[in-house]
Design a protein around this motif. Structure first.
Motif, mmCIF file in Angstrom:
data_model
loop_
_atom_site.group_PDB
_atom_site.id
_atom_site.type_symbol
_atom_site.label_atom_id
_atom_site.label_comp_id
_atom_site.label_asym_id
_atom_site.label_seq_id
_atom_site.Cartn_x
_atom_site.Cartn_y
_atom_site.Cartn_z
ATOM 1 N N SER A 184 89.621 49.368 49.277
ATOM 2 C CA SER A 184 90.643 50.001 50.312
ATOM 3 C C SER A 184 91.768 48.926 50.147
ATOM 4 N N ALA A 185 92.716 49.173 49.748
ATOM 5 C CA ALA A 185 94.089 48.439 49.879
ATOM 6 C C ALA A 185 94.364 48.177 51.253
ATOM 7 N N ASP A 186 94.433 49.450 51.999
ATOM 8 C CA ASP A 186 94.849 49.387 53.271
ATOM 9 C C ASP A 186 94.075 48.264 54.191
ATOM 10 N N ASP A 187 92.789 48.255 53.904
ATOM 11 C CA ASP A 187 91.971 47.445 54.738
ATOM 12 C C ASP A 187 91.622 46.026 54.196
ATOM 13 N N CYS A 188 92.294 45.624 52.926
ATOM 14 C CA CYS A 188 92.090 44.454 52.200
ATOM 15 C C CYS A 188 90.523 44.279 51.900
ATOM 16 N N ILE A 189 89.872 45.431 51.436
ATOM 17 C CA ILE A 189 88.743 45.322 50.804
ATOM 18 C C ILE A 189 88.725 45.555 49.256
ATOM 19 N N ILE A 190 88.165 44.309 48.776
ATOM 20 C CA ILE A 190 87.999 44.493 47.335
ATOM 21 C C ILE A 190 87.034 45.314 46.860
ATOM 22 N N SER A 191 85.589 44.917 47.316
ATOM 23 C CA SER A 191 84.539 45.837 46.601
ATOM 24 C C SER A 191 83.307 45.935 47.794
ATOM 25 N N ILE A 192 82.899 46.936 47.893
ATOM 26 C CA ILE A 192 81.384 47.246 48.620
ATOM 27 C C ILE A 192 80.483 47.500 47.869
ATOM 28 N N GLN A 193 79.295 46.723 48.048
ATOM 29 C CA GLN A 193 77.963 46.776 47.263
ATOM 30 C C GLN A 193 76.995 47.373 48.260
ATOM 31 N N SER A 194 76.320 48.367 48.150
ATOM 32 C CA SER A 194 75.471 49.108 48.860
ATOM 33 C C SER A 194 73.914 48.529 48.403
ATOM 34 N N PHE A 195 73.282 48.277 49.327
ATOM 35 C CA PHE A 195 71.799 48.066 49.097
ATOM 36 C C PHE A 195 70.860 49.231 49.623
ATOM 37 N N GLY A 196 71.204 50.221 49.540
ATOM 38 C CA GLY A 196 70.111 51.394 49.838
ATOM 39 C C GLY A 196 70.332 51.825 51.516
ATOM 40 N N LEU A 197 69.222 52.257 52.040
ATOM 41 C CA LEU A 197 68.959 52.721 53.406
ATOM 42 C C LEU A 197 67.854 52.253 54.017
ATOM 43 N N VAL B 40 80.372 42.885 51.182
ATOM 44 C CA VAL B 40 81.682 43.245 51.067
ATOM 45 C C VAL B 40 82.527 42.050 50.721
ATOM 46 N N ARG B 41 83.500 42.366 49.719
ATOM 47 C CA ARG B 41 84.719 41.423 49.327
ATOM 48 C C ARG B 41 85.872 41.745 49.914
ATOM 49 N N PHE B 42 86.223 40.591 50.994
ATOM 50 C CA PHE B 42 87.690 41.165 51.669
ATOM 51 C C PHE B 42 88.589 39.950 51.095
ATOM 52 N N VAL B 43 90.059 40.511 50.796
ATOM 53 C CA VAL B 43 91.002 39.744 50.604
ATOM 54 C C VAL B 43 91.359 38.935 52.011
ATOM 55 N N LEU B 44 91.532 37.391 51.720
ATOM 56 C CA LEU B 44 91.893 36.643 52.749
ATOM 57 C C LEU B 44 93.436 36.867 53.113
ATOM 58 N N ASP C 213 83.689 28.231 47.065
ATOM 59 C CA ASP C 213 84.890 27.972 46.505
ATOM 60 C C ASP C 213 86.287 28.305 47.489
ATOM 61 N N SER C 214 86.675 27.429 48.083
ATOM 62 C CA SER C 214 87.866 27.751 49.110
ATOM 63 C C SER C 214 89.111 27.875 48.243
ATOM 64 N N GLU C 215 89.132 27.892 47.199
ATOM 65 C CA GLU C 215 90.412 28.042 46.559
ATOM 66 C C GLU C 215 90.198 29.667 46.079
ATOM 67 N N VAL C 216 89.279 30.473 46.437
ATOM 68 C CA VAL C 216 89.178 31.925 45.805
ATOM 69 C C VAL C 216 89.918 32.527 47.091
ATOM 70 N N ASN C 217 90.928 33.344 46.938
ATOM 71 C CA ASN C 217 91.479 34.045 48.013
ATOM 72 C C ASN C 217 90.674 35.227 48.687
ATOM 73 N N MET C 218 89.613 34.996 48.825
ATOM 74 C CA MET C 218 88.703 36.294 49.316
ATOM 75 C C MET C 218 87.397 35.662 50.050
ATOM 76 N N GLU C 219 86.800 36.498 50.755
ATOM 77 C CA GLU C 219 85.556 36.233 51.476
ATOM 78 C C GLU C 219 84.619 37.148 51.159
ATOM 79 N N GLN C 220 83.196 36.823 51.067
ATOM 80 C CA GLN C 220 82.143 37.911 50.554
ATOM 81 C C GLN C 220 81.170 37.619 51.837
ATOM 82 N N LEU C 221 80.997 38.893 52.531
ATOM 83 C CA LEU C 221 80.056 38.717 53.563
ATOM 84 C C LEU C 221 79.142 39.893 53.388
ATOM 85 N N PRO C 222 77.838 39.486 53.885
ATOM 86 C CA PRO C 222 77.097 40.519 54.165
ATOM 87 C C PRO C 222 77.365 41.305 55.423
#
Length: 146
Positions: free
Chosen positions: A110-123, A142-146, A67-76
């Protein structure tokens, strides 16, 4: 205009640097270890000194939010932690990777780096790179604010 600091991998690396673990850390034997060179994006490991570890942060794949209307991107994304070019460094490198994982699990925003959330999948790892280093991977979503 997009600046280098706006790129997802740069923002994630900036966030990781606030942990202090790339400046110095205490290894699994209780010894202080010095700074670890780091980069966002591509890295030429042959140019990294044999007696140095390295951390690489990469955004991989495509935005997973259709959805391009969402003001964030979610990237591996992935964080790769490379050992020195000696097998005796493998456990110290694993320890650093585990410390980074735990820090990211506790510092998911991280508000400074515009990171909404980080989900970790192990090691992931240990893996052996072509130039003889051992490395570990921290796969993230990782979800980033656009």
């Amino acid at each position: 205009m997009t600046l280098r600091a706006d790129l997802p991998a740069e923002r994630l690396l900036s966030h990781i640097k606030t942990s202090g673990l790339l400046t110095s850390f205490v290894d699994i034997d209780g010894n202080n270890q010095g700074a670890t060179p780091s980069t966002a994006g591509m890295i030429n490991m042959e140019q990294v000194s044999a007696d140095s570890r390295a951390v690489q942060v990469r955004a991989q794949g495509n935005d997973q939010l259709a959805d391009s209307e969402v003001n964030m991107e979610q990237l591996p994304c992935s964080v790769y932690v490379f050992s020195k070019r000696e097998l005796s460094d493998v456990t110290i490198t694993e320890g650093l990777t585990r410390q980074l994982r735990e820090w990211l699990r506790s510092n998911k925003r991280s508000a400074d780096d515009c990171i909404i959330s980080i989900q970790s999948f192990g090691l992931g790892g240990p893996y052996i790179a072509e130039e003889g280093r051992v490395y570990y991977e921290l796969p993230l979503l990782v979800r980033f604010v656009l």
